[in-house]
Design a protein around this motif. Sequence first.
Motif, mmCIF file in Angstrom:
data_model
loop_
_atom_site.group_PDB
_atom_site.id
_atom_site.type_symbol
_atom_site.label_atom_id
_atom_site.label_comp_id
_atom_site.label_asym_id
_atom_site.label_seq_id
_atom_site.Cartn_x
_atom_site.Cartn_y
_atom_site.Cartn_z
ATOM 1 N N GLN A 1 0.818 -1.217 0.000
ATOM 2 C CA GLN A 1 0.000 0.000 0.000
ATOM 3 C C GLN A 1 0.853 1.269 0.000
ATOM 4 O OE1 GLN A 1 -3.258 -0.238 -0.324
ATOM 5 N NE2 GLN A 1 -3.229 -2.452 -0.171
ATOM 6 N N GLY A 2 2.182 1.139 -0.009
ATOM 7 C CA GLY A 2 3.079 2.291 0.043
ATOM 8 C C GLY A 2 3.633 2.480 1.439
ATOM 9 N N ALA A 3 4.326 3.593 1.628
ATOM 10 C CA ALA A 3 4.955 3.877 2.925
ATOM 11 C C ALA A 3 3.922 4.327 3.947
ATOM 12 C CB ALA A 3 6.025 4.947 2.763
ATOM 13 N N GLN A 4 4.140 3.920 5.182
ATOM 14 C CA GLN A 4 3.342 4.370 6.315
ATOM 15 C C GLN A 4 4.301 4.705 7.451
ATOM 16 O OE1 GLN A 4 0.527 1.250 7.209
ATOM 17 N NE2 GLN A 4 -0.923 2.017 5.690
ATOM 18 N N THR A 5 3.899 5.664 8.262
ATOM 19 C CA THR A 5 4.668 6.009 9.448
ATOM 20 C C THR A 5 3.888 5.563 10.675
ATOM 21 O OG1 THR A 5 5.675 7.902 8.337
ATOM 22 C CG2 THR A 5 5.762 7.888 10.743
ATOM 23 N N VAL A 6 4.583 4.891 11.582
ATOM 24 C CA VAL A 6 3.976 4.416 12.820
ATOM 25 C C VAL A 6 4.556 5.247 13.961
ATOM 26 C CG1 VAL A 6 3.607 2.447 14.341
ATOM 27 C CG2 VAL A 6 3.784 2.090 11.865
ATOM 28 N N LEU A 7 3.692 5.958 14.658
ATOM 29 C CA LEU A 7 4.074 6.745 15.832
ATOM 30 C C LEU A 7 3.684 5.957 17.072
ATOM 31 C CD1 LEU A 7 2.599 10.149 14.625
ATOM 32 C CD2 LEU A 7 5.005 9.477 14.587
ATOM 33 N N THR A 8 4.615 5.792 18.001
ATOM 34 C CA THR A 8 4.339 5.037 19.226
ATOM 35 C C THR A 8 4.748 5.884 20.418
ATOM 36 O OG1 THR A 8 4.831 2.985 18.055
ATOM 37 C CG2 THR A 8 4.768 2.880 20.457
ATOM 38 N N GLY A 9 3.797 6.070 21.352
ATOM 39 C CA GLY A 9 4.137 6.867 22.514
ATOM 40 C C GLY A 9 3.040 6.887 23.549
ATOM 41 N N PRO A 10 3.352 7.474 24.709
ATOM 42 C CA PRO A 10 2.393 7.532 25.809
ATOM 43 C C PRO A 10 1.354 8.628 25.581
ATOM 44 C CG PRO A 10 4.413 8.633 26.439
ATOM 45 C CD PRO A 10 4.647 8.044 25.064
ATOM 46 N N VAL A 11 0.112 8.307 25.926
ATOM 47 C CA VAL A 11 -0.979 9.276 25.850
ATOM 48 C C VAL A 11 -1.641 9.280 27.229
ATOM 49 C CG1 VAL A 11 -3.121 9.882 24.682
ATOM 50 C CG2 VAL A 11 -1.276 8.805 23.383
ATOM 51 N N PRO A 12 -1.698 10.437 27.892
ATOM 52 C CA PRO A 12 -2.177 10.474 29.269
ATOM 53 C C PRO A 12 -3.662 10.169 29.447
ATOM 54 C CG PRO A 12 -1.547 12.674 28.537
ATOM 55 C CD PRO A 12 -1.172 11.716 27.456
ATOM 56 N N ASP A 13 -4.489 10.538 28.468
ATOM 57 C CA ASP A 13 -5.926 10.287 28.600
ATOM 58 C C ASP A 13 -6.587 10.389 27.227
ATOM 59 O OD1 ASP A 13 -6.233 13.072 28.078
ATOM 60 O OD2 ASP A 13 -6.248 13.521 30.216
ATOM 61 N N ILE A 14 -7.879 10.109 27.182
ATOM 62 C CA ILE A 14 -8.598 10.076 25.908
ATOM 63 C C ILE A 14 -8.648 11.461 25.261
ATOM 64 C CG2 ILE A 14 -10.941 10.389 26.801
ATOM 65 C CD1 ILE A 14 -9.936 7.868 24.108
ATOM 66 N N ALA A 15 -8.712 12.515 26.063
ATOM 67 C CA ALA A 15 -8.720 13.870 25.506
ATOM 68 C C ALA A 15 -7.404 14.148 24.764
ATOM 69 C CB ALA A 15 -8.941 14.902 26.608
ATOM 70 N N ALA A 16 -6.297 13.703 25.330
ATOM 71 C CA ALA A 16 -5.000 13.881 24.669
ATOM 72 C C ALA A 16 -4.929 13.061 23.381
ATOM 73 C CB ALA A 16 -3.865 13.495 25.611
ATOM 74 N N LEU A 17 -5.520 11.869 23.382
ATOM 75 C CA LEU A 17 -5.549 11.052 22.167
ATOM 76 C C LEU A 17 -6.314 11.775 21.066
ATOM 77 C CD1 LEU A 17 -4.934 8.428 20.661
ATOM 78 C CD2 LEU A 17 -7.018 7.470 21.679
ATOM 79 N N TYR A 18 -7.468 12.333 21.410
ATOM 80 C CA TYR A 18 -8.225 13.108 20.415
ATOM 81 C C TYR A 18 -7.415 14.315 19.944
ATOM 82 C CZ TYR A 18 -12.565 10.488 20.745
ATOM 83 O OH TYR A 18 -13.509 9.501 20.675
ATOM 84 N N GLY A 19 -6.646 14.912 20.829
ATOM 85 C CA GLY A 19 -5.783 16.031 20.438
ATOM 86 C C GLY A 19 -4.759 15.628 19.397
ATOM 87 N N VAL A 20 -4.158 14.443 19.577
ATOM 88 C CA VAL A 20 -3.183 13.940 18.602
ATOM 89 C C VAL A 20 -3.877 13.682 17.262
ATOM 90 C CG1 VAL A 20 -1.615 12.036 18.029
ATOM 91 C CG2 VAL A 20 -1.657 12.961 20.354
#
Length: 103
Positions: free
Chosen positions: A36-55
């Motif tokens: 499917q081509g190149a993809q970037t995988v970002l892995t890291g800590p997320v403090p809460d669901i609001a921060a996940l939505y922010g990302v």
Amino acid sequence: MGDDPVLYEIRVNGHLGPTLLTAFPAFAYETVSGQQGAQTVLTGPVPDIAALYGVIFQLEALGLELVAVQRVAPCSREEPSSSPGHGPRPAPPGLPRPLGDAP
């Protein structure tokens, strides 16, 4: 309150260059290629669901195509740092390296 951050793997289409990667300083990254081509995988800590939505909103604002979001594991606050206060902690075995780390 008191909950540990959760480790997430966020996959986007395309190869993210150094400029775009600076938007996600808390995340390690890895570029993978497939049919499917190149993809970037970002892995890291997320403090809460609001921060996940922010990302996720930040990815959208940058015009990046979100492919997947996967909860990997809870992060432990007790994990010892090899050099307290001196730069990012190395990625756990099997995870991509953090931004700015030498190969």
